[in-house]
Structures are given as C-alpha cells and as structure tokens.
Enzyme design. Structure first.
Site, PDB file in Angstrom:
ATOM      1  N   CYS A  33       0.804  -1.221   0.000  1.00 14.89           N
ATOM      2  CA  CYS A  33       0.000   0.000   0.000  1.00 14.89           C
ATOM      3  C   CYS A  33       0.837   1.271   0.000  1.00 14.89           C
ATOM      4  CB  CYS A  33      -0.931   0.027   1.211  1.00 14.89           C
ATOM      5  SG  CYS A  33      -0.018   0.024   2.761  1.00 14.89           S
ATOM      6  N   CYS A 102      -1.100  -5.166   6.647  1.00 12.11           N
ATOM      7  CA  CYS A 102      -0.832  -3.972   7.465  1.00 12.11           C
ATOM      8  C   CYS A 102      -0.120  -4.348   8.765  1.00 12.11           C
ATOM      9  CB  CYS A 102      -2.133  -3.252   7.808  1.00 12.11           C
ATOM     10  SG  CYS A 102      -3.227  -3.026   6.400  1.00 12.11           S
TER      11      CYS A 102
END
Ligand code: FES
Length: 134
Positions: A33, A102
């Site tokens: 990301c 994440c």
C-alpha cells in the site's frame, strides 16, 4: 469490518510518538500500500524498556502497532525478534484478510529498530534512514 478489540486499539492507541533519546530506530514501508511505519525503542541491559510508533498507515496498522509496542516492552531483544504479526493479530482476535499485510509493518519495524540498536552498539551507523519496503 474490524472487531471491537481492533477498534479499541485504533481509537485509543498506546505508545504513539517517538521515544526520547531512543537507542534504536526502525523505519519500514509496506510494498502493498506504500504506507510507512517508524518504531523507536529504548534498551537497557538487552531489555526493551520503551517503544513508540509513528505511522502513515491505516486503522489496522495503528491497532497492530499499538499492540505490538505494548507486547515488546519488557521483552529481551531476542524475545522481541521472535514476535510475529500473527501473534499480534491473534491477540487482537483477527483482522479482515485484506488487512493482514498492514500488521507486517510493526513486526518488521521492531526488527529494524533492534538491528539499528545492535549496529550502533557494534559501531556500524546506518548511512541512510530511508524505509525498507516489506
Ligand atoms: Fe497501508 Fe494498512 S493499508 S498499512
């Protein structure tokens, strides 16, 4: 999408910021990301006595970093090196599958901070603090 435990850690994150006079700094980026995580640690007698994080990451990154820093405070460096994102996610009772990447940021940033500390102790200074992408 997030469970209550994750939301609680996101809404009341612990250990946000930078440890004053830190002994080790780890900065990593997430290739999935592009978000960045920095973790700083204080070390005494090979034990992590303080850890703080700063991130441009999402709610999952904030919740997992808050939890991971809480978990490593009080651990020896070798114990902290063994902490995995899976353990952090288990502690938080799960993340949506698309947000698992994440949680890797905190694990990798802790490892990088420990490496930085050990390098400094060995007299090796990082020339470049640009984040490594994981
Ligand atoms: Fe980038 Fe979560 S989407 S850290």
């Amino acid at each position: 999408m997030y469970n209550e435990k994750v939301m609680e850690a996101f809404k009341n994150p612990q250990n946000v910021g930078e440890v004053e006079n830190y002994d080790g700094l780890g900065k990593v980026g997430n290739a999935a990301c592009g978000d960045i995580m920095q973790i700083t640690i204080k070390v005494e007698n090979d034990v992590i006595t303080d850890a703080k994080f700063k991130t441009f990451g999402c709610a999952a990154a904030i919740a997992t970093s808050s939890t991971a820093t809480q978990m490593v405070i009080g651990m020896t460096l070798d114990e902290a090196l063994k902490l995995t994102n899976k353990q952090v996610v288990e502690y938080l009772e799960g993340l949506p599958p698309q947000k698992l990447h994440c949680s890797v940021l905190a694990e990798e940033a802790i490892k990088a901070a420990i490496e930085d500390y050990r390098n400094k102790k060995a007299g090796i200074h990082a020339k470049d603090k640009e984040p490594e992408y994981v």
